[in-house]
Design a protein around this motif. Structure first.
Motif, PDB file in Angstrom:
ATOM      1  N   TRP A 191       0.818  -1.211   0.000  1.00  0.00           N
ATOM      2  CA  TRP A 191       0.000   0.000   0.000  1.00  0.00           C
ATOM      3  C   TRP A 191       0.853   1.263   0.000  1.00  0.00           C
ATOM      4  O   TRP A 191       0.355   2.352  -0.293  1.00  0.00           O
ATOM      5  CB  TRP A 191      -0.929   0.002   1.212  1.00  0.00           C
ATOM      6  CG  TRP A 191      -2.083  -0.951   1.090  1.00  0.00           C
ATOM      7  CD1 TRP A 191      -2.236  -2.149   1.712  1.00  0.00           C
ATOM      8  CD2 TRP A 191      -3.251  -0.778   0.274  1.00  0.00           C
ATOM      9  NE1 TRP A 191      -3.414  -2.747   1.347  1.00  0.00           N
ATOM     10  CE2 TRP A 191      -4.063  -1.920   0.459  1.00  0.00           C
ATOM     11  CE3 TRP A 191      -3.695   0.229  -0.589  1.00  0.00           C
ATOM     12  CZ2 TRP A 191      -5.281  -2.080  -0.194  1.00  0.00           C
ATOM     13  CZ3 TRP A 191      -4.909   0.063  -1.236  1.00  0.00           C
ATOM     14  CH2 TRP A 191      -5.688  -1.075  -1.034  1.00  0.00           C
ATOM     15  N   ILE A 209      -0.180   4.875   1.354  1.00  0.00           N
ATOM     16  CA  ILE A 209      -0.896   4.398   2.534  1.00  0.00           C
ATOM     17  C   ILE A 209       0.059   3.574   3.397  1.00  0.00           C
ATOM     18  O   ILE A 209       0.766   2.696   2.901  1.00  0.00           O
ATOM     19  CB  ILE A 209      -2.114   3.539   2.128  1.00  0.00           C
ATOM     20  CG1 ILE A 209      -3.130   4.395   1.365  1.00  0.00           C
ATOM     21  CG2 ILE A 209      -2.770   2.906   3.360  1.00  0.00           C
ATOM     22  CD1 ILE A 209      -4.267   3.595   0.759  1.00  0.00           C
ATOM     23  N   SER A 220       0.117   0.808   5.920  1.00  0.00           N
ATOM     24  CA  SER A 220      -0.688  -0.242   6.540  1.00  0.00           C
ATOM     25  C   SER A 220      -0.253  -0.534   7.968  1.00  0.00           C
ATOM     26  O   SER A 220      -0.992  -1.189   8.717  1.00  0.00           O
ATOM     27  CB  SER A 220      -0.609  -1.534   5.713  1.00  0.00           C
ATOM     28  OG  SER A 220      -1.457  -1.472   4.588  1.00  0.00           O
ATOM     29  N   GLU A 264     -12.270   0.645  11.030  1.00  0.00           N
ATOM     30  CA  GLU A 264     -13.084   1.169   9.922  1.00  0.00           C
ATOM     31  C   GLU A 264     -13.672   2.533  10.272  1.00  0.00           C
ATOM     32  O   GLU A 264     -13.676   3.456   9.455  1.00  0.00           O
ATOM     33  CB  GLU A 264     -14.191   0.174   9.592  1.00  0.00           C
ATOM     34  CG  GLU A 264     -15.050   0.588   8.414  1.00  0.00           C
ATOM     35  CD  GLU A 264     -16.140  -0.430   8.110  1.00  0.00           C
ATOM     36  OE1 GLU A 264     -16.876  -0.226   7.122  1.00  0.00           O
ATOM     37  OE2 GLU A 264     -16.266  -1.418   8.854  1.00  0.00           O
ATOM     38  N   GLY A 299     -11.491   5.443   9.859  1.00  0.00           N
ATOM     39  CA  GLY A 299     -11.084   5.744   8.489  1.00  0.00           C
ATOM     40  C   GLY A 299      -9.665   5.319   8.155  1.00  0.00           C
ATOM     41  O   GLY A 299      -9.051   5.850   7.222  1.00  0.00           O
ATOM     42  N   GLN A 321      -6.827   3.329   6.503  1.00  0.00           N
ATOM     43  CA  GLN A 321      -6.754   2.612   5.231  1.00  0.00           C
ATOM     44  C   GLN A 321      -5.576   1.640   5.215  1.00  0.00           C
ATOM     45  O   GLN A 321      -4.682   1.684   6.050  1.00  0.00           O
ATOM     46  CB  GLN A 321      -6.629   3.609   4.083  1.00  0.00           C
ATOM     47  CG  GLN A 321      -7.871   4.476   3.892  1.00  0.00           C
ATOM     48  CD  GLN A 321      -7.805   5.275   2.613  1.00  0.00           C
ATOM     49  OE1 GLN A 321      -6.763   5.810   2.261  1.00  0.00           O
ATOM     50  NE2 GLN A 321      -8.909   5.358   1.902  1.00  0.00           N
ATOM     51  N   SER A 339      -4.411  -2.623   4.678  1.00  0.00           N
ATOM     52  CA  SER A 339      -4.900  -3.953   5.022  1.00  0.00           C
ATOM     53  C   SER A 339      -3.857  -4.654   5.872  1.00  0.00           C
ATOM     54  O   SER A 339      -2.673  -4.300   5.849  1.00  0.00           O
ATOM     55  CB  SER A 339      -5.217  -4.771   3.768  1.00  0.00           C
ATOM     56  OG  SER A 339      -4.077  -4.900   2.938  1.00  0.00           O
ATOM     57  N   GLY A 396      -9.216  -4.999   5.703  1.00  0.00           N
ATOM     58  CA  GLY A 396      -8.793  -3.818   4.962  1.00  0.00           C
ATOM     59  C   GLY A 396      -9.957  -2.962   4.534  1.00  0.00           C
ATOM     60  O   GLY A 396     -11.127  -3.313   4.706  1.00  0.00           O
ATOM     61  N   HIS A 397      -9.611  -1.815   3.935  1.00  0.00           N
ATOM     62  CA  HIS A 397     -10.636  -0.870   3.512  1.00  0.00           C
ATOM     63  C   HIS A 397     -11.127  -1.147   2.095  1.00  0.00           C
ATOM     64  O   HIS A 397     -12.121  -0.557   1.650  1.00  0.00           O
ATOM     65  CB  HIS A 397     -10.084   0.566   3.572  1.00  0.00           C
ATOM     66  CG  HIS A 397      -9.151   0.900   2.444  1.00  0.00           C
ATOM     67  ND1 HIS A 397      -7.820   0.509   2.420  1.00  0.00           N
ATOM     68  CD2 HIS A 397      -9.357   1.566   1.274  1.00  0.00           C
ATOM     69  CE1 HIS A 397      -7.260   0.937   1.309  1.00  0.00           C
ATOM     70  NE2 HIS A 397      -8.153   1.588   0.585  1.00  0.00           N
ATOM     71  N   HIS A 398     -10.462  -2.036   1.351  1.00  0.00           N
ATOM     72  CA  HIS A 398     -10.781  -2.232  -0.056  1.00  0.00           C
ATOM     73  C   HIS A 398     -11.906  -3.265  -0.236  1.00  0.00           C
ATOM     74  O   HIS A 398     -12.221  -4.034   0.684  1.00  0.00           O
ATOM     75  CB  HIS A 398      -9.534  -2.670  -0.831  1.00  0.00           C
ATOM     76  CG  HIS A 398      -8.885  -3.907  -0.289  1.00  0.00           C
ATOM     77  ND1 HIS A 398      -9.088  -5.152  -0.826  1.00  0.00           N
ATOM     78  CD2 HIS A 398      -8.039  -4.089   0.761  1.00  0.00           C
ATOM     79  CE1 HIS A 398      -8.394  -6.051  -0.140  1.00  0.00           C
ATOM     80  NE2 HIS A 398      -7.747  -5.415   0.824  1.00  0.00           N
TER      81      HIS A 398
END
Length: 411
Positions: free
Chosen positions: A195, A200, A202, A236, A239, A241, A243, A305-307
């Motif tokens: 990421w 990002i 992680s 989550e 916020g 981001q 994984s 993760g956020h994805h």
């Protein structure tokens, strides 16, 4: 159709006049919540076993059982309920045992109080563990952890590991350990480095997840699935981001019951001696339990993760097993497990125990061996074996990575 049994313990005050709700969660779906103990004929009395048919659509192998006791009226006495276990039989001979051995609500015969809802995890079925599970015994846990980053991160970015009592991190790895009322817990999370290409970090997700788990265990939460689920929701909601993989466990210190949740390729081993061996050191050390590595394919582990393709806590591998005095739990990120075989870890545990090493020295030594193996280009490692199988080419050598190790000694 499934046949389910709810077993109430044979303890003073174990029965309750309140009903309970039970829900079966499988790999492909879940049942409706069904009511147990809502009539005089099927009451949840002390020492009772209430058996009933459960009409459910195909839900696959049962991964956990959710149990919730009905809230008693404010004038009720003896509303506490001690659930021993839930047992489920499938139509084709499947057998699932979900031990609980815990109170729901406040007991009328002692200072016992527990949550009104719990997630029960399946008992690990093995001959050695069944032999050890005959009698639960109180335990204490001594633990230490260490984390340090990939050597290139140290050289290029001057990153160093941070190791404090109860919490630490190195690179994108993070870990925690904590003690609450009657519960011990520890865990490790490994953030996905790729990421970084999208700006990002992680590691933030791994650290936030572990810090939240630490706070929940310190507050006395023993339900490992609940700990993971709430921690994931907190990540989550913040916020965060990226994984990360995750592995965590809790141990009830009164009974020695260990619960674990594993998502990805971080994991742990329980190393101990066989049934009948003395805790003082007689008998051969062996791996009594090992978490599986959950991967979509080689190099692509399950991860929060956020994805859109991320996994959820519901995808975690859940297990329950007993631990006893003399057991040693070795937990780590894939930086440990990719670079040390089970046989190597058992040998190291044996040598360190014989030398009288404490958990801190044991964790440091295991991390050092994993680090040395990761830089050895000729060594046969778990990673090289897996790569050889995955790509049908001969690979050798370790895998340089962030390395996190926790060692817990049960007494």
């Amino acid at each position: 159709m499934l046949l389910a049994s709810v077993v109430t313990g044979n303890l003073r005050g174990a029965g309750t006049g309140s009903a309970a709700y039970v829900q079966l969660i499988g790999s492909h779906g879940e049942s409706d919540k069904f009511v147990v103990g809502n009539s005089e004929d099927e009451g949840l009395t002390r020492g009772s076993k209430v058996t009933f048919d459960v009409q459910v659509p195909p839900i696959g192998p049962i991964r956990r059982v959710f149990v919730e006791r009905e809230k008693a009226s404010c004038t009720a006495t003896g509303d506490g309920w001690f659930l021993e276990s839930v047992i489920v039989h499938g139509p084709n001979g499947e057998h699932y045992s979900f031990p609980c051995n815990a109170w729901f609500g406040h007991s009328d015969c002692g200072d016992y109080e527990g949550s009104l809802e719990r997630n029960l995890l399946p008992l690990v079925e093995s001959e050695a563990l069944q032999a050890l599970a005959v009698q639960a015994q109180p335990v204490q846990v001594a633990v230490s952890g260490v984390a340090f980053p990939h050597p290139e991160k140290v050289i290029k970015n001057k990153i160093r590991g941070v190791n404090m009592k109860g919490f630490g991190y190195g690179g994108e790895d993070a870990y925690f350990y904590a003690t609450g009322q009657n519960v011990f817990g520890m865990g490790v999370a490994d953030g996905v480095y790729m990421w970084k290409e999208q700006g990002i970090d992680s590691g933030t997700m791994a650290r936030t997840l572990m810090e939240t788990c630490q706070h929940m265990v310190a507050a006395g939460c023993e339900d490992v699935f609940k700990v993971l689920s709430i921690a994931a929701r907190h990540v989550e909601s913040e916020g965060v981001q990226g994984s990360c993989t995750a592995c965590l466990l809790t141990i009830n210190k009164e009974s020695g019951k260990l619960q674990s949740a594993t998502l990805g390729d971080s994991g742990f081993l329980v190393v101990g001696r066989g049934p009948g061996s003395s805790v003082a050191g007689e008998g051969e050390l062996r791996v009594k339990f090992r978490t599986p590595q959950l991967e979509h394919e080689f190099g692509c582990p399950y991860q929060l993760g956020h994805h859109r393709y991320a996994n959820s806590p519901a995808d975690a591998e859940l297990s329950t097993l007993p631990v006893v005095a003399g057991d040693v739990i070795v937990m780590g990120s894939d930086g440990l497990l990719d670079n040390m075989s089970d046989k190597e870890m058992v040998a190291q545990v044996g040598a360190l125990l014989q030398a009288g090493a404490k958990p801190a020295a044991m964790a440091q030594q295991m991390a050092k061996v994993a680090f040395d193996n990761s830089l050895d280009k000729q060594r046969i490692t778990p990673y090289s074996r897996a790569a050889t199988e995955a790509f049908d080419m001969v690979y050798s050598g370790g895998k340089p990575d962030d390395i996190t190790v926790l060692v817990a000694v049960v007494s």
